[in-house]
Write an enzyme that holds these catalytic residues in place. Sequence first.
Site, PDB file in Angstrom:
ATOM      1  N   TYR A  15      -2.330   1.471   8.276  1.00  0.00           N
ATOM      2  CA  TYR A  15      -1.354   2.486   8.688  1.00  0.00           C
ATOM      3  C   TYR A  15      -0.562   3.000   7.484  1.00  0.00           C
ATOM      4  CZ  TYR A  15      -2.159   0.585  13.355  1.00  0.00           C
ATOM      5  OH  TYR A  15      -2.725   0.174  14.528  1.00  0.00           O
ATOM      6  N   CYS A  16       0.006   4.196   7.659  1.00  0.00           N
ATOM      7  CA  CYS A  16       0.900   4.780   6.659  1.00  0.00           C
ATOM      8  C   CYS A  16       2.063   3.824   6.403  1.00  0.00           C
ATOM      9  CB  CYS A  16       1.448   6.103   7.179  1.00  0.00           C
ATOM     10  SG  CYS A  16       2.753   6.793   6.163  1.00  0.00           S
ATOM     11  N   PRO A  17       2.487   3.539   5.191  1.00  0.00           N
ATOM     12  CA  PRO A  17       2.003   4.154   3.959  1.00  0.00           C
ATOM     13  C   PRO A  17       0.940   3.329   3.237  1.00  0.00           C
ATOM     14  CG  PRO A  17       4.000   2.949   3.490  1.00  0.00           C
ATOM     15  CD  PRO A  17       3.667   2.693   4.931  1.00  0.00           C
ATOM     16  N   GLY A  18       0.278   2.419   3.961  1.00  0.00           N
ATOM     17  CA  GLY A  18      -0.701   1.524   3.336  1.00  0.00           C
ATOM     18  C   GLY A  18      -1.742   2.220   2.486  1.00  0.00           C
ATOM     19  N   ASP A  42      -5.905   7.134   8.716  1.00  0.00           N
ATOM     20  CA  ASP A  42      -4.510   7.515   8.976  1.00  0.00           C
ATOM     21  C   ASP A  42      -4.315   9.017   8.740  1.00  0.00           C
ATOM     22  OD1 ASP A  42      -1.611   7.019   9.302  1.00  0.00           O
ATOM     23  OD2 ASP A  42      -1.574   7.615   7.202  1.00  0.00           O
TER      24      ASP A  42
END
Lengths: 78, 378
Positions: A15-18, A42
């Site tokens: 998921y953001c910001p991953g 994402d």
Amino acid sequence: MDVKADHIIDARNSYCPGPLMEMIKAYKQAKVGEVISIYSTDVGTKKDAPAWIQKSGQELIGVFDRDGYYEIVMRKVK
Amino acid sequence: MPARVLILGDGDAGTIMANKLRFHTSRKDVEITVVGNSKNHYFKPDGVHISFNMLDYKKSVKPTEFLFNYGVNYIADTVTAIDVANHSVKTAGGKNMNYDYLIIATGDRFTPEDIPGYSESARHFYNLDHALELQKELKAFKGGKIVIGQASIPIMCPPAPYEFTFLLDEYLNFHGLRDKTEIHYVYPINSVFTIPNVADYISKKMEERGIITHTLFNVDSIDPKNKKVQSLEGESVDYDLLVMIPPHRGQKVISDSGLADDGGYINVDKNRLNYKDYDNVFAVGDATNLPVSKAGATAHFESQYLSNKIAADTSGNVYNELYEGDVACTTVTGYEKGITLFFNYNKPPRANFDSKFDYFLKWQSADTFFSSMVRGIA
């Protein structure tokens, strides 16, 4: 795309910001001239990663739709 | 013979986990041991208010050993090695401990050494000493340029930088210094917060208050002599006071034991919290690399799930529920203004309006925490 990636980061299902953070981490470790490819599912990253590439003065090679995910490819130029 | 549950870490996650599990199991069925090395338990969310001298810090600290419920064994020691294949843990005190269930709740640590120049000039409020130091700096501040940011993602309590920013704006107004001060807020991604609709809400409020934002700003180095923060993206911002949350990593023992990802965090199943294929090794709290806030409020829900699961396992029952990434987090958006964010993996939080009630919920949350949440009651 006929550019071969030197570093491939599979950030699908992250998921953001991953995914963006993974790309920046890869950028730090890469040498100038090397190509980094990131896979992501994402939606936000599709906009944020090119924005980061542009702001940091790197080269965006392309954003490609793949089967159920997309791929962002950049070259480290400095 | 009772099942031996060994919990590593005595912060929010380890303490809540132990106390909840004690409520859910009998001593006949489950023996609970916690290993940790904190003399005191500091309630970190109070750091924002302590920086502005809006809370008495003594209410935010309690002796760790007194926070465990009756029936939890607490060992003050430091874990030096974890061997999941052989179900054993070694400590600095020379203990070799075996377990039936292992719960890793070792949290994270600050790594200021990751950013050149950080230790010489940056201030923060993420532990008590630094919050009190920042309080002195703010008292002495007479105007200039204040830069607020975070040196990495992830960090504990992700809303804290914006909470500090909004309170700072009001603090400077109250002291007649706002028109003599520029507030700059730097953030690593392409918005001012990691959750999009909260980011929209926060961004609008920052604009209304004249706070200057710099997004896609990943801190590369700090030049203490010339008072400049340099980003990886090539942007530079100068400052008179720099409030920068330090870089975080997982605990070294996790990496040394071969359990960690690059950041030192443990990769656990997002719904079951177990490590790889092990059905008796779990992680809760900041130690995990789950895509969810690193916060006591997260550890609270994870502990709820895991204590139910272990209680079912050890009494011969089946527990089919899953952890869905639940978090409930009350955050400050100004003096007497706050929002509570409820969310999980699939449902983003709503951020629609400021509430005075939410502000006071946050302002006095150490009392709630120490009297009920950490005890596993709430």
